[in-house]
Enzyme design. Sequence first.
Site, PDB file in Angstrom:
ATOM      1  N   VAL A  39       0.813  -1.218   0.000  1.00 40.88           N
ATOM      2  CA  VAL A  39       0.000   0.000   0.000  1.00 40.88           C
ATOM      3  C   VAL A  39       0.848   1.270   0.000  1.00 40.88           C
ATOM      4  CG1 VAL A  39      -1.982  -1.076   1.130  1.00 40.88           C
ATOM      5  CG2 VAL A  39      -0.249   0.083   2.532  1.00 40.88           C
ATOM      6  N   LYS A  40       2.176   1.132   0.033  1.00 41.46           N
ATOM      7  CA  LYS A  40       3.041   2.308   0.026  1.00 41.46           C
ATOM      8  C   LYS A  40       3.217   2.829  -1.403  1.00 41.46           C
ATOM      9  CE  LYS A  40       3.908   2.348   4.500  1.00 41.46           C
ATOM     10  NZ  LYS A  40       3.498   1.026   5.013  1.00 41.46           N
ATOM     11  N   ILE A  41       4.104   3.812  -1.565  1.00 35.68           N
ATOM     12  CA  ILE A  41       4.208   4.517  -2.851  1.00 35.68           C
ATOM     13  C   ILE A  41       4.705   3.600  -3.954  1.00 35.68           C
ATOM     14  CG2 ILE A  41       5.060   6.604  -3.971  1.00 35.68           C
ATOM     15  CD1 ILE A  41       3.430   7.168  -1.445  1.00 35.68           C
TER      16      ILE A  41
END
Length: 386
Positions: free
Chosen positions: A187-189
């Site tokens: 879910v991070k960049i």
Amino acid sequence: MIPYGRQSIDDADVAAVVQVLQSDWLTQGPTLARFEQAMAAYCQAGHGVAVCNATAALHLACLAAGLGEGDWLWTSPNTFLASANCGRYCGAQVDFVDIDPRTLNLDAGKLAAKLALAERQGRLPKVVVAVAFAGQSCDLRAIAELARRYGFCLIEDAAHAVGARYAGRPTGCGEFAAMTVFSFHPVKIITTGEGGMVMTNSPELAARLKRLRSHGMTRDAVDMDEPSHGPWYYQQVELGFNYRMTDIQAALGLSQLHKLDAFVARRRQLAARYDQLLGELPLVLPAAQADAESAWHLYVVRLNLAHIALGHREVFEALRAAGIGVQLHYIPVHLQPYYRGLGFALGDFPEAERYYGEAISLPLFAAMSDAEQDQVVATLQRIIRP
């Protein structure tokens, strides 16, 4: 359900992983080194040390900083558990500094006051973990000056902030923090599936981080206490861990890195649209930290409950029931049962607690369409202004 976050994987990512799967190296090979070098170049940092996840990265950063029994680590209560747990892994005591109600980051003014008191009491921290909440750096200039004055090691927990900038330079460049930690969770960049990295400008810290991620083992004669017995020879010179990242993960990360700027640009565009679309609702919208350009991992609003008929939980559950996958970042760490058992209590950090009673993270991810965002806004508007 529109999720609050989601990875963006394309054919180039799949091909990069397949290429490694068909190669001779699945772990600790040339792709890992290329990923570390590419991240260091992107961040304008001297070194990148890749590990299996960002929690491991925080743990190793603390160990490399010399944190241990009898020491103190301070961090923000508004963060994921790992920002505090990394201190406990080292045998250190943990304390918190309340947040700035505008930026939701560790408050540099409160940190200064707490340090002055701690100096008089003889219990200054050895490490301060400054969390770049939602993708936006803390007031790093002020905190770095405090680090010089009081002698603590500043570690930036930038798990949310790959691709962010501060003071005109990339997050992770090392101008202010001794080490910066990134996360590559889905879910991070950008993602490696699971993974993390420590950025540093110190060759000594980088060498120790690499040793610690591989059992505390070295093949470098300089680090050994006797001559090598042969080309097979190695020594364990300290207690380390198996925190290594595979070349499979690194291949995905390297491919994703090529799209990082585009991902961040889209997140910033979506955040600006939220600002415009939500401006008339009884909400407190995210505020900008001076000198910081957020990577917008999260878009967090605070409910103005005095002007909303429903309670915090009712709004959250109504959004979920309507197919909007909101989340809450975070339950203040000091209120967790484990930390209550260490002596923390309700009322210790009132700004973080007040924030927790009002916050909702709205969906935000690079592949999110304008239509999906319009659906989020329309649903939120219907629920809080029926």
